[in-house]
Design a protein around this motif. Structure first.
Motif, PDB file in Angstrom:
ATOM      1  N   ILE A  63      47.398  50.682  36.132  1.00 19.23           N
ATOM      2  CA  ILE A  63      47.309  49.687  35.053  1.00 19.23           C
ATOM      3  C   ILE A  63      46.940  48.343  35.672  1.00 19.23           C
ATOM      4  O   ILE A  63      47.651  47.855  36.549  1.00 19.23           O
ATOM      5  CB  ILE A  63      48.667  49.545  34.328  1.00 19.23           C
ATOM      6  N   GLY A  64      45.832  47.748  35.249  1.00 19.90           N
ATOM      7  CA  GLY A  64      45.456  46.408  35.722  1.00 19.90           C
ATOM      8  C   GLY A  64      45.138  46.393  37.202  1.00 19.90           C
ATOM      9  O   GLY A  64      45.823  45.751  37.986  1.00 19.90           O
ATOM     10  N   PHE A  65      44.032  47.086  37.584  1.00 19.29           N
ATOM     11  CA  PHE A  65      43.747  47.280  39.016  1.00 19.29           C
ATOM     12  C   PHE A  65      43.176  46.041  39.694  1.00 19.29           C
ATOM     13  O   PHE A  65      42.920  46.056  40.901  1.00 19.29           O
ATOM     14  CB  PHE A  65      42.835  48.494  39.244  1.00 19.29           C
ATOM     15  N   CYS A  86      42.466  51.098  34.802  1.00 12.72           N
ATOM     16  CA  CYS A  86      42.144  50.287  33.623  1.00 12.72           C
ATOM     17  C   CYS A  86      42.304  48.813  33.958  1.00 12.72           C
ATOM     18  O   CYS A  86      43.308  48.411  34.563  1.00 12.72           O
ATOM     19  CB  CYS A  86      43.074  50.638  32.468  1.00 12.72           C
ATOM     20  N   GLU A  87      41.319  48.044  33.524  1.00 12.44           N
ATOM     21  CA  GLU A  87      41.336  46.599  33.792  1.00 12.44           C
ATOM     22  C   GLU A  87      40.398  45.929  32.788  1.00 12.44           C
ATOM     23  O   GLU A  87      39.213  46.262  32.744  1.00 12.44           O
ATOM     24  CB  GLU A  87      40.878  46.351  35.247  1.00 12.44           C
ATOM     25  N   PRO A  88      40.924  45.010  31.982  1.00 11.50           N
ATOM     26  CA  PRO A  88      40.056  44.381  30.975  1.00 11.50           C
ATOM     27  C   PRO A  88      39.078  43.364  31.537  1.00 11.50           C
ATOM     28  O   PRO A  88      38.139  42.972  30.854  1.00 11.50           O
ATOM     29  CB  PRO A  88      41.059  43.684  30.042  1.00 11.50           C
ATOM     30  N   GLY A 113      39.431  47.640  29.704  1.00 12.03           N
ATOM     31  CA  GLY A 113      40.219  47.326  28.516  1.00 12.03           C
ATOM     32  C   GLY A 113      41.677  47.650  28.753  1.00 12.03           C
ATOM     33  O   GLY A 113      42.132  47.792  29.891  1.00 12.03           O
ATOM     34  N   ASP A 114      42.374  47.791  27.640  1.00 16.25           N
ATOM     35  CA  ASP A 114      43.824  47.967  27.664  1.00 16.25           C
ATOM     36  C   ASP A 114      44.217  49.350  28.195  1.00 16.25           C
ATOM     37  O   ASP A 114      43.789  50.382  27.662  1.00 16.25           O
ATOM     38  CB  ASP A 114      44.338  47.791  26.221  1.00 16.25           C
ATOM     39  N   ALA A 115      45.051  49.356  29.225  1.00 15.67           N
ATOM     40  CA  ALA A 115      45.490  50.614  29.832  1.00 15.67           C
ATOM     41  C   ALA A 115      46.257  51.493  28.843  1.00 15.67           C
ATOM     42  O   ALA A 115      46.145  52.721  28.880  1.00 15.67           O
ATOM     43  CB  ALA A 115      46.380  50.305  31.035  1.00 15.67           C
ATOM     44  N   LEU A 116      47.011  50.863  27.942  1.00 15.88           N
ATOM     45  CA  LEU A 116      47.858  51.673  27.063  1.00 15.88           C
ATOM     46  C   LEU A 116      47.024  52.481  26.065  1.00 15.88           C
ATOM     47  O   LEU A 116      47.437  53.547  25.619  1.00 15.88           O
ATOM     48  CB  LEU A 116      48.877  50.790  26.332  1.00 15.88           C
ATOM     49  N   LEU A 132      51.658  50.022  38.769  1.00 14.29           N
ATOM     50  CA  LEU A 132      51.616  48.742  38.059  1.00 14.29           C
ATOM     51  C   LEU A 132      51.882  47.662  39.109  1.00 14.29           C
ATOM     52  O   LEU A 132      53.036  47.431  39.491  1.00 14.29           O
ATOM     53  CB  LEU A 132      52.697  48.727  36.958  1.00 14.29           C
ATOM     54  N   LEU A 133      50.808  47.066  39.617  1.00 14.04           N
ATOM     55  CA  LEU A 133      50.957  46.152  40.751  1.00 14.04           C
ATOM     56  C   LEU A 133      50.699  44.715  40.313  1.00 14.04           C
ATOM     57  O   LEU A 133      49.645  44.408  39.753  1.00 14.04           O
ATOM     58  CB  LEU A 133      49.989  46.546  41.872  1.00 14.04           C
ATOM     59  N   HIS A 134      51.673  43.899  40.527  1.00  9.95           N
ATOM     60  CA  HIS A 134      51.600  42.488  40.161  1.00  9.95           C
ATOM     61  C   HIS A 134      51.165  42.302  38.711  1.00  9.95           C
ATOM     62  O   HIS A 134      50.158  41.650  38.420  1.00  9.95           O
ATOM     63  CB  HIS A 134      50.688  41.723  41.125  1.00  9.95           C
ATOM     64  N   PRO A 135      51.918  42.894  37.788  1.00 10.04           N
ATOM     65  CA  PRO A 135      51.598  42.690  36.365  1.00 10.04           C
ATOM     66  C   PRO A 135      51.708  41.213  36.009  1.00 10.04           C
ATOM     67  O   PRO A 135      52.465  40.466  36.644  1.00 10.04           O
ATOM     68  CB  PRO A 135      52.688  43.502  35.645  1.00 10.04           C
ATOM     69  N   GLN A 209      47.243  47.218  50.252  1.00  7.78           N
ATOM     70  CA  GLN A 209      47.495  45.853  49.789  1.00  7.78           C
ATOM     71  C   GLN A 209      46.417  45.424  48.790  1.00  7.78           C
ATOM     72  O   GLN A 209      45.234  45.697  49.002  1.00  7.78           O
ATOM     73  CB  GLN A 209      47.489  44.898  50.977  1.00  7.78           C
ATOM     74  N   THR A 210      46.842  44.774  47.720  1.00  8.95           N
ATOM     75  CA  THR A 210      45.857  44.257  46.761  1.00  8.95           C
ATOM     76  C   THR A 210      45.483  42.828  47.158  1.00  8.95           C
ATOM     77  O   THR A 210      46.182  42.172  47.928  1.00  8.95           O
ATOM     78  CB  THR A 210      46.411  44.242  45.325  1.00  8.95           C
ATOM     79  N   ARG A 211      44.396  42.362  46.564  1.00 10.74           N
ATOM     80  CA  ARG A 211      43.943  40.991  46.832  1.00 10.74           C
ATOM     81  C   ARG A 211      45.005  39.988  46.378  1.00 10.74           C
ATOM     82  O   ARG A 211      45.308  39.020  47.056  1.00 10.74           O
ATOM     83  CB  ARG A 211      42.627  40.751  46.081  1.00 10.74           C
TER      84      ARG A 211
END
Ligand code: SAM
Length: 231
Positions: A63-65, A86-88, A113-116, A132-135, A209-211
């Motif tokens: 979710i939100g990559f 998923c990433e809007p 778009g929306d992961a859900l 779910l990383l750094h929501p 690690q993410t950015r």
């Protein structure tokens, strides 16, 4: 915020925040035009591993990559698994497409778009892992209902994970850390896997690690890594 009617996942939450960013450069626009249709999750209909990857492989979901470095890292580690990200945010999608091209990944599908909305189209008990990383932290108390870690979205996440599957959550936000521990500790369907402080203070080796995380570390922030198992 739309009120959540039990049993109706479309009212879980609205997608908040921006989805447009910097204007794309010519090469990026060409990448989107050429590659996005090939790697996109279909817009409608039920989804499963066969529809997305042509075989009955284990599925993982992010979710939100962000810019896609964690998604690509995980996908590179397990080429026999299928990854849905998923990433809007369009610039993030371009980042993920760059990783897919550079790492020659055939096991990733993207939804801008929306992961859900994608999650609800998957069969129940179909995912091996969800990340779910750094929501987005939504730090104001009056926006707390917008946080992804809330009963509505977490009920859906719980439904879509197989028994024994992992839910991984990372954050550098102290409020979100406390909030999600409170929400998750109240649940009977997840068990936190940490046995000692190092288990949530040190990034596991198989957690690229993410950015966003790298930036948080540069600012001197602590980062917390939570691994929960679905009962
Ligand atoms: C703080 S950023 C972190 C990005 C990335 N996970 C990382 O660690 O670098 C949060 C991301 O979640 C995305 N996001 C927010 N709501 C979302 C939703 N409903 N579905 C998918 N992505 C979402 C945002 O667009 C943003 O890119």
């Amino acid at each position: 915020m739309t009120a959540h009617k039990p049993g109706d996942p479309t009212t879980l939450r609205r997608l908040y925040g921006r989805s447009k960013g910097h204007k794309l450069r010519e090469g990026q626009a060409a990448l989107v035009e050429d590659a996005l249709p090939r790697f996109s999750v279909p817009d409608h209909g039920p989804l499963d591993a066969v529809t997305l990857f042509g075989d009955d492989r284990p599925l993982e979901f992010e979710i939100g990559f962000g810019s896609g470095e964690h998604l690509a890292g995980q996908a590179g580690m397990r080429p026999d698994h299928g990854f849905i990200g998923c990433e809007p945010f369009l610039n993030g999608v371009v980042g993920a497409l760059n990783h897919i091209r550079d790492d020659d990944l055939a096991n990733v599908r993207l939804h801008m778009g929306d992961a859900l909305e994608v999650l609800e189209r998957l069969p129940d008990a179909s995912l091996d892992r969800l990340y779910l990383l750094h929501p987005d932290p939504w730090p104001k108390a009056r926006h707390a209902k917008r946080r992804m870690v809330n009963p509505g979205p977490m009920d859906m996440i719980a439904r879509k994970l197989k028994p024994g599957a992992e839910f991984r959550l990372g954050t550098d936000d102290p409020t979100y850390c406390r909030w999600s521990m409170m929400v998750m500790n109240a649940r009977r369907d997840f068990v936190w896997q940490a046995e000692r402080p190092a288990d949530f203070l040190v990034r596991p080796d198989d957690w690229p690690q993410t950015r966003y995380e790298a930036k948080a570390r540069r600012k001197g922030h602590e980062v917390w890594y939570f691994i929960y198992k679905r009962v």
